[in-house]
Every structure is written in C-alpha cells, then in structure tokens.
Design a protein around this motif. Structure first.
Motif, PDB file in Angstrom:
ATOM      1  N   ASP A  43       0.988  -1.116   0.067  1.00 44.13           N
ATOM      2  CA  ASP A  43       0.012   0.061   0.003  1.00 44.13           C
ATOM      3  C   ASP A  43       0.956   1.193  -0.098  1.00 44.13           C
ATOM      4  O   ASP A  43       0.479   2.179  -0.609  1.00 44.13           O
ATOM      5  CB  ASP A  43      -0.925   0.017   1.093  1.00 44.13           C
ATOM      6  CG  ASP A  43      -2.006  -1.154   1.094  1.00 44.13           C
ATOM      7  OD1 ASP A  43      -2.294  -1.423   0.057  1.00 44.13           O
ATOM      8  OD2 ASP A  43      -2.791  -1.271   1.895  1.00 44.13           O
ATOM      9  N   ASP A  44       2.152   1.204   0.700  1.00 40.02           N
ATOM     10  CA  ASP A  44       2.861   2.383   0.679  1.00 40.02           C
ATOM     11  C   ASP A  44       3.578   2.648  -0.684  1.00 40.02           C
ATOM     12  O   ASP A  44       3.625   3.900  -0.990  1.00 40.02           O
ATOM     13  CB  ASP A  44       3.981   2.248   1.855  1.00 40.02           C
ATOM     14  CG  ASP A  44       3.477   2.230   3.131  1.00 40.02           C
ATOM     15  OD1 ASP A  44       2.961   3.174   3.908  1.00 40.02           O
ATOM     16  OD2 ASP A  44       3.158   0.915   3.712  1.00 40.02           O
ATOM     17  N   ALA A  45       4.053   1.371  -1.241  1.00 38.63           N
ATOM     18  CA  ALA A  45       4.463   1.622  -2.560  1.00 38.63           C
ATOM     19  C   ALA A  45       3.793   2.147  -3.359  1.00 38.63           C
ATOM     20  O   ALA A  45       3.939   2.944  -4.488  1.00 38.63           O
ATOM     21  CB  ALA A  45       5.204   0.266  -2.849  1.00 38.63           C
ATOM     22  N   ALA A  46       2.309   1.455  -3.480  1.00 37.73           N
ATOM     23  CA  ALA A  46       1.286   1.974  -4.492  1.00 37.73           C
ATOM     24  C   ALA A  46       1.114   3.466  -4.438  1.00 37.73           C
ATOM     25  O   ALA A  46       0.814   4.155  -5.114  1.00 37.73           O
ATOM     26  CB  ALA A  46       0.096   1.165  -4.508  1.00 37.73           C
ATOM     27  N   TYR A  47       1.159   3.887  -3.089  1.00 33.06           N
ATOM     28  CA  TYR A  47       0.742   5.229  -2.913  1.00 33.06           C
ATOM     29  C   TYR A  47       1.627   6.275  -3.345  1.00 33.06           C
ATOM     30  O   TYR A  47       1.446   7.285  -4.162  1.00 33.06           O
ATOM     31  CB  TYR A  47       0.537   5.489  -1.405  1.00 33.06           C
ATOM     32  CG  TYR A  47       0.494   7.077  -0.771  1.00 33.06           C
ATOM     33  CD1 TYR A  47      -0.964   7.563  -1.028  1.00 33.06           C
ATOM     34  CD2 TYR A  47       1.505   7.708  -0.563  1.00 33.06           C
ATOM     35  CE1 TYR A  47      -0.900   8.929  -0.733  1.00 33.06           C
ATOM     36  CE2 TYR A  47       1.448   9.073  -0.178  1.00 33.06           C
ATOM     37  CZ  TYR A  47       0.193   9.746  -0.333  1.00 33.06           C
ATOM     38  OH  TYR A  47       0.002  11.057  -0.097  1.00 33.06           O
ATOM     39  N   ILE A  48       2.922   5.958  -3.301  1.00 29.61           N
ATOM     40  CA  ILE A  48       3.853   6.940  -3.689  1.00 29.61           C
ATOM     41  C   ILE A  48       3.999   6.987  -5.201  1.00 29.61           C
ATOM     42  O   ILE A  48       4.116   8.071  -5.740  1.00 29.61           O
ATOM     43  CB  ILE A  48       5.309   6.640  -2.974  1.00 29.61           C
ATOM     44  CG1 ILE A  48       6.010   8.086  -3.083  1.00 29.61           C
ATOM     45  CG2 ILE A  48       5.972   5.592  -3.401  1.00 29.61           C
ATOM     46  CD1 ILE A  48       5.621   9.163  -2.694  1.00 29.61           C
TER      47      ILE A  48
END
Length: 379
Positions: free
Chosen positions: A36-41
């Motif tokens: 989720d963090d990778a997809a967000y950035i």
C-alpha cells in the motif's frame, strides 16, 4: 505578549520509558510497510507528472487567458507535489526499502534550485539531528531571522518582517543559499574560499532550473513564450509561498520550544524524542490538505520518524498525541490560518528588543515545570 513555550521536565525514568514507547511505535510502523505504501507514492508520482504535462500543454496556449490560468494552476500543483510529498519525503529515505532507483534518497533530484545532495546535509542531517537547538540548528532563522526569544537581539533584526517576506517569496533560492552560511562568512568564522565547491554545485543546479523554466520552455512555446515564462514564474512563486508557510508553521508558532546546547548534552534516546515532540507543531486540515502539505502538517510525527513514509503520520497522530499528553508534553497544533498568524506575529514581535530583558539563560529555568505524578506517566 509572551509566546515562549513552557517545557515540562521529566525524570530519567520517564525519559527512558518515553524512548521505549516511541521505539516500539516506530518498529510497529516499519514492520507494517509494504504494497500500500509503494502503491501510494507511485500514484502520487503519476499524478504529479500528469499535472506537469497538463500545465506545460495549457501554457503552450497561454495567450488565451483561461488556458494560462489553468496551466499555471496545474504547474503550481505539480511543483508543490514534487517538492513536498515526493521530493522531501523520498530524500528522507522513506521509500529506500522499495529498491526503486527512481525513489531512492541518494539518487533522487527534485524540481527546485537547491541541489538534492546539499539539502540532504542541511535538512536531513543538520536540522533533524539538532532540531531547535539554538546555535546548532541553522533552520532557526536560516542565519537571517530572529525566530526565538533566546536569540540575542541586535538592531539588524528591526528588519525581521522584511527579511522574512523576501525569504518567503524567493524561498527555493533561500533554501539553496542556506548552506553557504553567509552570517558566518560575514563574521569571519567561515572563509569564502571554503565554499568554492558548494557554489559550483549551486550554480549548476540553479542555472539548470532557471534555463528550463525561463528560457527552454518559453522558447518551445513559440508565440506563447511570454505566457509560458510568466506561468512558470507564478508557479514557482506559488510553490515558494506554500512551502514557506507549511515549514514555518511546523516550527515557529507559539508553543514550540527551543533548547540550548547545554540542555541537550549527552542526550538519551528518550530525550531526543522529547526534543523532537516539543520542537515541532502540526497543522489541522483535511486529507487533500495533508497531501499537498507533503504530510508535513504532521510535523511532530515527521520529526519523531523522519524516514517512515509520511502517509503513515496521520494514522499514528492520535497515539502520539495521547503519549504527549500522558507525559505532560504540549502537542502543538492548529488550523493553517491561525498558525500562519502566530508565525508572523512572532516575526514582528521578535524584530523589537525584548522588554525588561531577562539575562540570557536565566529565563530557561522559568520554563521548566515538573510532571506532578511520575506514576501516572509510567502507568
């Protein structure tokens, strides 16, 4: 009007417990990082690129006023996202764990005149290591302004509001020049010749940015060259005003504490967290506001965990506030307009000599107050 922060004094046991609590919170966050963090950035990067493309395209037709307004607005948003939510956070190493070279803190370069390598030293190392320690954290006044009461007043500071306004308008250039330490050069504590390499890197990055925004893209616009040039200039100005406001509201409104080098000597982990919590301030707002602020509206959480992805700060802000209040520490926060007003009131107030001047150092003891019940904190 007195605006100096009152600093509660903890016991050694309380400092140790505070350090353990926040270390545990940090580990919990780090262990949970993932898809989720990778997809967000990556979504934010894509969004920023689309705003930039739209802005450049609309400014190409900038002779048509609605196109100029829309293009300038889109380019302003692109530059704000690049500076705040992407550049600042990526260069803190928040996404190094992804193994993506384009999001690696050591390789990232942003759309502003300050070289990334230089910013990593002045901000990542100097500011975040020595947060709000007078004489060590050069972000206190940027070597230009009087921003805390304990800075010794001189007639030069009568121009405090003027210097602050100039810094706000040309903020990216101020950030670039920050590392030259002009005040130390003027006082003879640093030689001009020692800055040769630094000046070369500034010239290269600043020149490249100016060439891009004020020559290359205007020329590519043909008959719309002037519209593109003015659009680029306004977009840079909007980004400067926004970045200055968010950063100053995160460090200089009423309630934020400053420290002396003596107070921070032999600092423990818990004492370091304590200083970060008291030396920062948050800004209230909605989800979209936090994104365009680069989540630096959660400046307290950012200073506790600068290398944890900023999108996580809102998630933990309630817990950090609860910890702060349990230890009797002020959790400074407020809406943007109110915090901006407090910052500018301080800029004007500190331009003037202090009334009934307190001998330097004596007032520090007035700011200390004990937490009344240590058992309440440890519970």
């Amino acid at each position: 009007m007195a605006t100096r922060a009152r600093i509660p004094q903890l016991t050694p046991e309380q400092f140790d417990e505070l350090g353990r609590e926040l270390d545990a919170l940090r580990k919990e966050l780090a262990d949970d990082l993932g898809h989720d963090d990778a997809a967000y950035i990556r979504r934010v990067v894509t969004l920023q690129q689309r705003f930039e493309f739209a802005g450049r395209a609309l400014l190409w037709a900038g002779w048509f006023p609605p196109a100029w307004l829309a293009g300038t607005a889109a380019l302003s948003i692109s530059k704000i996202l690049d500076n705040m939510e992407i550049g600042h956070n990526v260069m803190h190493g928040q996404y190094d764990w992804m193994g993506d070279p384009s999001l690696n803190s050591k390789m990232f370069e942003w759309d502003t005149v300050c070289p990334a390598e230089q910013w990593r030293h002045t901000h990542n190392y100097v500011h975040h290591t020595f947060t709000n320690i007078l004489g060590k954290d050069r972000d206190i006044g940027y070597g230009l302004l009087r921003m805390v009461d304990n800075q010794r007043w001189r007639p030069y500071y009568l121009g405090n509001p003027v210097y602050a306004f100039v810094l706000m308008v040309a903020f990216e250039w101020g950030v670039m020049l920050h590392d030259l330490e002009f005040d130390r050069i003027l006082s003879g504590r640093r030689k001009w010749s020692d800055t040769k390499g630094l000046r070369r890197r500034m010239w290269e990055k600043g020149g490249k940015q100016a060439l891009k925004d004020y020559v290359l893209f205007p020329l590519l616009s043909g008959p719309g060259a002037m519209a593109t040039l003015t659009g680029n200039a306004v977009a840079n100005l909007v980004r400067n005003l926004w970045a200055f406001s968010i950063i100053f509201c995160g460090h200089f409104p009423d309630g934020v504490a400053d420290f002396t080098e003596e107070e921070c000597a032999d600092e423990t982990r818990g004492q370091w967290y304590y200083r970060q919590m008291l030396g920062s301030a948050n800004i209230d707002g909605g989800k979209l506001f936090h994104v365009v602020a680069g989540n630096l509206s959660f400046q307290i959480e950012h200073h506790l965990f600068p290398d944890i992805p900023a999108r996580r700060y809102q998630q933990i802000s309630g817990r950090v506030r609860e910890i702060s209040e349990r230890y009797g520490l002020t959790y400074t926060t407020g809406p943007l307009g109110k915090q901006v007003g407090k910052v500018w009131r301080k800029i004007f107030r500190l331009a003037l000599p202090p009334r009934g001047r307190t001998p330097f150092g004596t007032a520090r003891r007035d700011k200390l107050r004990p937490v009344p019940d240590a058992r309440r904190v440890a519970a």
